[in-house]
Design a protein around this motif. Structure first.
Motif, PDB file in Angstrom:
ATOM      1  N   GLU A   1      14.955  10.125  -8.876  1.00 37.25           N
ATOM      2  CA  GLU A   1      15.106   8.810  -8.263  1.00 37.25           C
ATOM      3  C   GLU A   1      13.925   8.557  -7.327  1.00 37.25           C
ATOM      4  OE1 GLU A   1      18.688   6.157  -6.379  1.00 37.25           O
ATOM      5  OE2 GLU A   1      19.073   8.155  -7.135  1.00 37.25           O
ATOM      6  N   THR A   2      13.594   7.287  -7.167  1.00 34.91           N
ATOM      7  CA  THR A   2      12.599   6.892  -6.173  1.00 34.91           C
ATOM      8  C   THR A   2      13.221   5.851  -5.258  1.00 34.91           C
ATOM      9  OG1 THR A   2      11.662   5.195  -7.632  1.00 34.91           O
ATOM     10  CG2 THR A   2      10.614   7.372  -7.662  1.00 34.91           C
ATOM     11  N   ASN A   3      12.775   5.865  -4.029  1.00 32.41           N
ATOM     12  CA  ASN A   3      13.242   4.918  -3.016  1.00 32.41           C
ATOM     13  C   ASN A   3      14.764   4.888  -2.908  1.00 32.41           C
ATOM     14  OD1 ASN A   3      10.579   3.316  -4.351  1.00 32.41           O
ATOM     15  ND2 ASN A   3      10.522   3.861  -2.194  1.00 32.41           N
ATOM     16  N   PHE A   4      15.343   6.053  -2.714  1.00 30.46           N
ATOM     17  CA  PHE A   4      16.793   6.162  -2.527  1.00 30.46           C
ATOM     18  C   PHE A   4      17.136   5.780  -1.095  1.00 30.46           C
ATOM     19  CE2 PHE A   4      20.397   8.513  -0.874  1.00 30.46           C
ATOM     20  CZ  PHE A   4      21.394   8.118  -1.747  1.00 30.46           C
ATOM     21  N   TYR A   5      18.087   4.845  -0.947  1.00 29.47           N
ATOM     22  CA  TYR A   5      18.563   4.429   0.369  1.00 29.47           C
ATOM     23  C   TYR A   5      19.995   4.898   0.543  1.00 29.47           C
ATOM     24  CZ  TYR A   5      14.526   1.371   0.683  1.00 29.47           C
ATOM     25  OH  TYR A   5      13.247   0.885   0.734  1.00 29.47           O
ATOM     26  N   GLY A   6      20.260   5.547   1.666  1.00 26.84           N
ATOM     27  CA  GLY A   6      21.613   5.992   1.975  1.00 26.84           C
ATOM     28  C   GLY A   6      21.640   6.673   3.331  1.00 26.84           C
ATOM     29  N   GLY A   7      22.789   6.635   3.974  1.00 25.19           N
ATOM     30  CA  GLY A   7      22.933   7.291   5.260  1.00 25.19           C
ATOM     31  C   GLY A   7      22.061   6.710   6.353  1.00 25.19           C
ATOM     32  N   GLY A   8      21.575   5.489   6.144  1.00 22.52           N
ATOM     33  CA  GLY A   8      20.725   4.847   7.133  1.00 22.52           C
ATOM     34  C   GLY A   8      19.248   5.170   6.996  1.00 22.52           C
ATOM     35  N   GLY A   9      18.889   5.940   5.953  1.00 25.54           N
ATOM     36  CA  GLY A   9      17.488   6.303   5.761  1.00 25.54           C
ATOM     37  C   GLY A   9      17.063   6.130   4.319  1.00 25.54           C
ATOM     38  N   GLU A  10      15.820   6.457   4.064  1.00 26.62           N
ATOM     39  CA  GLU A  10      15.254   6.343   2.719  1.00 26.62           C
ATOM     40  C   GLU A  10      14.545   7.636   2.350  1.00 26.62           C
ATOM     41  OE1 GLU A  10      11.750   4.095   0.190  1.00 26.62           O
ATOM     42  OE2 GLU A  10      11.776   3.974   2.364  1.00 26.62           O
ATOM     43  N   ILE A  11      14.696   8.026   1.095  1.00 24.86           N
ATOM     44  CA  ILE A  11      13.935   9.146   0.540  1.00 24.86           C
ATOM     45  C   ILE A  11      13.006   8.554  -0.512  1.00 24.86           C
ATOM     46  CG2 ILE A  11      14.033  11.310  -0.745  1.00 24.86           C
ATOM     47  CD1 ILE A  11      16.871  11.661   0.452  1.00 24.86           C
TER      48      ILE A  11
ATOM     49  N   ALA B   1      -0.079  14.517   8.001  1.00 25.89           N
ATOM     50  CA  ALA B   1       1.109  13.754   7.589  1.00 25.89           C
ATOM     51  C   ALA B   1       2.384  14.336   8.192  1.00 25.89           C
ATOM     52  CB  ALA B   1       1.196  13.715   6.072  1.00 25.89           C
ATOM     53  N   LEU B   2       2.537  15.649   8.172  1.00 27.52           N
ATOM     54  CA  LEU B   2       3.760  16.263   8.691  1.00 27.52           C
ATOM     55  C   LEU B   2       3.946  15.955  10.175  1.00 27.52           C
ATOM     56  CD1 LEU B   2       6.191  17.981   8.021  1.00 27.52           C
ATOM     57  CD2 LEU B   2       4.828  20.008   8.515  1.00 27.52           C
ATOM     58  N   GLU B   3       2.866  15.920  10.910  1.00 21.95           N
ATOM     59  CA  GLU B   3       2.941  15.643  12.343  1.00 21.95           C
ATOM     60  C   GLU B   3       3.364  14.205  12.634  1.00 21.95           C
ATOM     61  OE1 GLU B   3      -0.995  16.717  13.448  1.00 21.95           O
ATOM     62  OE2 GLU B   3      -0.513  18.853  13.552  1.00 21.95           O
TER      63      GLU B   3
ATOM     64  N   GLY C   1      14.177  24.419 -10.841  1.00 16.98           N
ATOM     65  CA  GLY C   1      15.603  24.544 -10.545  1.00 16.98           C
ATOM     66  C   GLY C   1      16.001  24.184  -9.127  1.00 16.98           C
ATOM     67  N   CYS C   2      15.053  23.731  -8.307  1.00 16.02           N
ATOM     68  CA  CYS C   2      15.340  23.350  -6.927  1.00 16.02           C
ATOM     69  C   CYS C   2      15.255  21.838  -6.770  1.00 16.02           C
ATOM     70  CB  CYS C   2      14.350  24.007  -5.966  1.00 16.02           C
ATOM     71  SG  CYS C   2      14.530  25.785  -5.851  1.00 16.02           S
ATOM     72  N   LEU C   3      16.158  21.299  -5.986  1.00 14.06           N
ATOM     73  CA  LEU C   3      16.159  19.871  -5.678  1.00 14.06           C
ATOM     74  C   LEU C   3      15.230  19.634  -4.484  1.00 14.06           C
ATOM     75  CD1 LEU C   3      17.473  17.091  -6.285  1.00 14.06           C
ATOM     76  CD2 LEU C   3      19.217  17.692  -4.597  1.00 14.06           C
ATOM     77  N   TRP C   4      14.345  18.657  -4.611  1.00 15.07           N
ATOM     78  CA  TRP C   4      13.379  18.332  -3.567  1.00 15.07           C
ATOM     79  C   TRP C   4      13.554  16.888  -3.117  1.00 15.07           C
ATOM     80  CZ3 TRP C   4       9.368  21.589  -1.809  1.00 15.07           C
ATOM     81  CH2 TRP C   4       9.296  22.822  -2.464  1.00 15.07           C
ATOM     82  N   PHE C   5      13.484  16.682  -1.816  1.00 10.07           N
ATOM     83  CA  PHE C   5      13.458  15.355  -1.225  1.00 10.07           C
ATOM     84  C   PHE C   5      12.047  15.178  -0.670  1.00 10.07           C
ATOM     85  CE2 PHE C   5      17.859  16.814  -0.838  1.00 10.07           C
ATOM     86  CZ  PHE C   5      18.499  15.816  -1.562  1.00 10.07           C
ATOM     87  N   VAL C   6      11.307  14.228  -1.238  1.00 14.20           N
ATOM     88  CA  VAL C   6       9.877  14.092  -0.936  1.00 14.20           C
ATOM     89  C   VAL C   6       9.629  12.844  -0.099  1.00 14.20           C
ATOM     90  CG1 VAL C   6       7.570  13.876  -1.939  1.00 14.20           C
ATOM     91  CG2 VAL C   6       9.330  15.238  -3.125  1.00 14.20           C
ATOM     92  N   GLU C   7       8.981  13.026   1.030  1.00 19.47           N
ATOM     93  CA  GLU C   7       8.527  11.929   1.883  1.00 19.47           C
ATOM     94  C   GLU C   7       7.027  11.759   1.641  1.00 19.47           C
ATOM     95  OE1 GLU C   7       8.398   9.009   5.009  1.00 19.47           O
ATOM     96  OE2 GLU C   7       9.965   9.747   3.685  1.00 19.47           O
ATOM     97  N   VAL C   8       6.630  10.571   1.233  1.00 22.23           N
ATOM     98  CA  VAL C   8       5.217  10.307   0.941  1.00 22.23           C
ATOM     99  C   VAL C   8       4.561   9.706   2.171  1.00 22.23           C
ATOM    100  CG1 VAL C   8       3.605   9.015  -0.513  1.00 22.23           C
ATOM    101  CG2 VAL C   8       5.711   9.959  -1.505  1.00 22.23           C
TER     102      VAL C   8
ATOM    103  N   ARG D   1       0.839  -1.199   0.000  1.00 22.69           N
ATOM    104  CA  ARG D   1       0.000   0.000   0.000  1.00 22.69           C
ATOM    105  C   ARG D   1       0.873   1.248   0.000  1.00 22.69           C
ATOM    106  NH1 ARG D   1      -3.909   2.541  -2.008  1.00 22.69           N
ATOM    107  NH2 ARG D   1      -5.177   3.758  -0.605  1.00 22.69           N
ATOM    108  N   GLY D   2       1.955   1.224   0.759  1.00 21.76           N
ATOM    109  CA  GLY D   2       2.881   2.357   0.768  1.00 21.76           C
ATOM    110  C   GLY D   2       3.480   2.606  -0.612  1.00 21.76           C
ATOM    111  N   ARG D   3       3.833   1.538  -1.291  1.00 23.44           N
ATOM    112  CA  ARG D   3       4.393   1.668  -2.644  1.00 23.44           C
ATOM    113  C   ARG D   3       3.343   2.221  -3.613  1.00 23.44           C
ATOM    114  NH1 ARG D   3       9.252   2.047  -1.063  1.00 23.44           N
ATOM    115  NH2 ARG D   3      10.395   0.132  -0.663  1.00 23.44           N
ATOM    116  N   GLN D   4       2.082   1.857  -3.409  1.00 25.05           N
ATOM    117  CA  GLN D   4       1.007   2.408  -4.249  1.00 25.05           C
ATOM    118  C   GLN D   4       0.902   3.916  -4.063  1.00 25.05           C
ATOM    119  OE1 GLN D   4      -2.375   0.111  -2.928  1.00 25.05           O
ATOM    120  NE2 GLN D   4      -2.267  -1.246  -4.710  1.00 25.05           N
ATOM    121  N   TRP D   5       0.955   4.374  -2.816  1.00 27.07           N
ATOM    122  CA  TRP D   5       0.893   5.811  -2.552  1.00 27.07           C
ATOM    123  C   TRP D   5       2.092   6.531  -3.154  1.00 27.07           C
ATOM    124  CZ3 TRP D   5      -0.936   4.480   2.947  1.00 27.07           C
ATOM    125  CH2 TRP D   5      -2.328   4.547   3.010  1.00 27.07           C
ATOM    126  N   GLU D   6       3.281   5.900  -3.062  1.00 21.02           N
ATOM    127  CA  GLU D   6       4.475   6.501  -3.648  1.00 21.02           C
ATOM    128  C   GLU D   6       4.346   6.597  -5.165  1.00 21.02           C
ATOM    129  OE1 GLU D   6       7.711   4.156  -2.174  1.00 21.02           O
ATOM    130  OE2 GLU D   6       7.415   4.862  -0.119  1.00 21.02           O
TER     131      GLU D   6
END
Length: 85
Positions: free
Chosen positions: A26-36, A61-63, A44-51, A5-10
């Protein structure tokens, strides 16, 4: 919530961003012990999106992103920047 279900939302979020003209790097980037979930460029701006998907609207969601998750996201973002530098 199931992983499927999480992958469907992503996938839905990725499709929506593409429709709005974002460039998905990129989707589902893993690095530094976490996932984006989504790394994208918009105006022109780079965004890291948490779904965050919700079955019920009783929690914003933010809370739901606590200090530990924020730290892991920051570490993953730093790892992404180091890899693509």
């Amino acid at each position: 919530m199931s992983l499927a279900r999480g992958r469907q939302w992503e996938a839905q979020a990725t499709a929506e961003l593409l429709f709005l003209g974002w460039t998905i790097l990129e989707t589902n980037f893993y690095g530094g012990g976490g996932e984006i979930d989504i790394v994208a460029i918009r105006n022109g701006c780079l965004w890291f999106v948490e779904v965050k998907g919700r079955e019920w609207l009783d929690e914003r969601a933010l809370e739901s992103i606590g200090p530990k998750k924020k730290t892991l996201l920051a570490k993953a973002a730093a790892a992404y920047l180091q890899q693509t530098d």
